[in-house]
Each structure stands twice: as C-alpha cells, then as structure tokens.
Design a protein around this motif. Structure first.
Motif, PDB file in Angstrom:
ATOM      1  N   LEU A   1       0.828  -1.203   0.000  1.00  0.00           N
ATOM      2  CA  LEU A   1       0.000   0.000   0.000  1.00  0.00           C
ATOM      3  C   LEU A   1       0.867   1.260   0.000  1.00  0.00           C
ATOM      4  CD1 LEU A   1      -2.728  -1.079   2.603  1.00  0.00           C
ATOM      5  CD2 LEU A   1      -2.945  -1.002   0.113  1.00  0.00           C
ATOM      6  N   GLN A   2       2.097   1.140  -0.531  1.00  0.00           N
ATOM      7  CA  GLN A   2       3.017   2.267  -0.467  1.00  0.00           C
ATOM      8  C   GLN A   2       2.623   3.418  -1.380  1.00  0.00           C
ATOM      9  OE1 GLN A   2       3.817  -0.839  -1.244  1.00  0.00           O
ATOM     10  NE2 GLN A   2       5.022  -0.953  -3.113  1.00  0.00           N
ATOM     11  N   ASP A   3       1.696   3.195  -2.295  1.00  0.00           N
ATOM     12  CA  ASP A   3       1.279   4.269  -3.196  1.00  0.00           C
ATOM     13  C   ASP A   3      -0.054   4.902  -2.794  1.00  0.00           C
ATOM     14  OD1 ASP A   3       3.489   4.071  -4.964  1.00  0.00           O
ATOM     15  OD2 ASP A   3       2.605   2.279  -5.856  1.00  0.00           O
ATOM     16  N   CYS A   4      -0.621   4.477  -1.666  1.00  0.00           N
ATOM     17  CA  CYS A   4      -1.907   5.037  -1.249  1.00  0.00           C
ATOM     18  C   CYS A   4      -1.688   6.341  -0.482  1.00  0.00           C
ATOM     19  CB  CYS A   4      -2.680   4.036  -0.390  1.00  0.00           C
ATOM     20  SG  CYS A   4      -1.987   3.776   1.252  1.00  0.00           S
ATOM     21  N   TRP A   5      -2.765   7.104  -0.328  1.00  0.00           N
ATOM     22  CA  TRP A   5      -2.667   8.402   0.342  1.00  0.00           C
ATOM     23  C   TRP A   5      -2.266   8.259   1.806  1.00  0.00           C
ATOM     24  CZ3 TRP A   5      -5.407   9.450   4.717  1.00  0.00           C
ATOM     25  CH2 TRP A   5      -6.489   8.608   5.009  1.00  0.00           C
ATOM     26  N   LEU A   6      -2.656   7.136   2.438  1.00  0.00           N
ATOM     27  CA  LEU A   6      -2.331   6.933   3.848  1.00  0.00           C
ATOM     28  C   LEU A   6      -0.824   6.845   4.050  1.00  0.00           C
ATOM     29  CD1 LEU A   6      -3.199   6.420   6.766  1.00  0.00           C
ATOM     30  CD2 LEU A   6      -3.447   3.982   6.193  1.00  0.00           C
TER      31      LEU A   6
END
Length: 277
Positions: free
Chosen positions: A179-184
C-alpha cells in the motif's frame, strides 16, 4: 520484588511477539517467515512506543511546576518494568528479522543460526544495536543511581522520543501490504518526519531551554552549567537521531520524486518499492 518487576516487560513483549507470529500467518497466508517476523516486531515496537509516550506525557505534565525537584514514580519504574526488558527483547527481535530476511533470499550462511549470522547482523545494524546498548548502559544507570532523585521531568521528555515509532512502523507495515502508493502512506510519511523532528531532535534544545528557564540562565549558557557527562549523554542519544532524520528526509524526497514521475507518466513502471528500505 525486582524479579517480579522485570518479569512484567520480560513476559509482555516476547509474549506479544510470539502471539503475533502465530496469528499473522493465519490472516496473511501468503506471507513468508521474514514478512511475519518483520510485522510482528513492528507491532510490538508500536505498542511499547504508545506505552512510553503515555508515560512521558503523564510525567511531564505532573512535573512541569518544578522541572528539577518534582517527582513521579513512573520516571523510575517504567524504565525498570518496561524500558530495560523491551530494549533487551528488541535487539533479539531485530536479529530474528534480519535472519529471516536473508534466509528467505536463499543466502547459504542463513540456513541456521550461527556466530556468522550474529556478526552479520551487528555489522549491518550497528547503529541501531549501539543505540539500544547505549540506552541500556546510559539511561538505566542515570535513572536509577546518578540523578539523585531529581529531573523526572527530563526523563519524561526522553520517553516522548518514542512518539515517532508507531508512524515509522506503520510505514513499513503499509509497504508490507503493498500500500506504499496510497494516500495513507504519504500522509504517514509526513507524520514520520514531523514527529521524528519534534520529539527526537527539537526536544533536546527544548530540554536545555527549560533547564535554563528554571535557573534563569540563557540557552547558550546551559551546556556550561551542566556536568560534562550530561552533555555527552545527550550527544550520544541525539547524534544517531540526526543521522536517521537525514536518511528519512532523503527517502521522503525519493518518494516525492517518484510520485511526481508517476503523476506525469501513469504508464511508467515503479520499481523503488524495496521492503528492505
């Protein structure tokens, strides 16, 4: 009584680590041993960090009237109950994470534990190991023997350095979950830089300023008012924080450039997603 107190952290942290190692493979069946150990270590680190930060807030808020003489029992007993056992456990947990990471990659030396694997771990993670050992050999004796029952406020401030740890751990876990490209992950990266700078770097001049305010001396005179051992101890703790902050800034800049490249060229293949970073 001392053995019972030490058993609190000595049981809690390895127990949590063992529980996570059992639970995570049931939830994430495709994870390797290296993945499970890494996330287990990070979850336990976050739990300890929350405990330490909470203790720090309680101590600082209770002792801010007189930062030299006011006391709070947590300043001493949290170090004994949970600080020392955690630092000791975490060295072992970091070694396991190192061992399984290289074992999964198929390195010949990592088919079983040996002095070679331990030496490799110490060389690769020398600064982290030194940091843990320094806390065990500097913070513990200072807390228990050398401060003459004074300065609980400053011990509480040192506990607050752990505030950034949950955000650092969350970043690694998000990478583990791809999930390294998500906004979180991007928002969490900002929190890592902010909390790391405020609680691991700016905190030290703040403590010197508070000390100066108590004695009515300017900030630049405080180092000359303190014993040499106090300045050396603070320098030993601060120096690796500055180094790690520079690394975090570099990594943040790389992620920013990667994000800009992705926005300008959606079809580009992103390759800088190393879980070892």
């Amino acid at each position: 009584m001392m053995l019972q107190v030490l058993a609190c952290g000595a049981v809690v942290f390895p127990g949590l680590f063992f529980a996570f190692r059992r639970i995570l493979p049931c939830v994430f069946k495709h994870w390797s041993d290296a993945d499970v150990v890494l996330v287990s270590e990070r979850l336990v680190s976050s739990i300890h960090a929350i405990m330490a930060t909470t203790a720090g807030v309680i101590i600082v808020s209770s002792c801010r009237g007189n930062v030299i003489s006011e006391r709070h029992w947590l300043a001493t007993y949290f170090v004994i109950w949970y600080g020392v056992p955690y630092m000791t456990y975490d060295i072992f947990a970091m070694y396991l994470s190192h061992y399984y990471r290289f074992r999964v990659k198929g390195h010949e030396d990592y088919k079983q534990h040996s002095l070679r694997t331990v030496n490799s771990f110490v060389r690769r993670e020398f600064l982290l190991v030194l940091h843990h050992i320094a806390l065990l050999t500097i913070l513990l004796p200072v807390t228990l023997f050398f401060r003459r029952e004074q300065g609980d406020f400053f011990i509480g401030c040192l506990f607050l350095t752990e505030l950034s740890t949950p955000f650092v751990s969350l970043g690694k876990i998000l990478i583990q979950l791809s999930l390294q490209d998500c906004w979180l992950h991007k928002a969490n990266g900002g929190m890592v830089l902010l909390t790391f700078f405020m609680c691991r770097i700016a905190l030290f001049p703040y403590m010197y300023w508070v000390y100066g305010q108590h004695y009515g001396i300017p900030l630049y005179s405080v180092p000359f008012h303190l014993p040499l051992t106090a300045n050396l101890g603070n320098s030993c703790i601060l120096a690796p924080q500055l180094y790690w902050f520079i690394l975090l800034c570099r990594k943040g800049f790389r992620l920013y450039k990667r994000s800009r490249m992705q926005d300008s060229s959606p079809a580009a293949t992103i390759t800088d997603n190393s879980k070892d970073d």
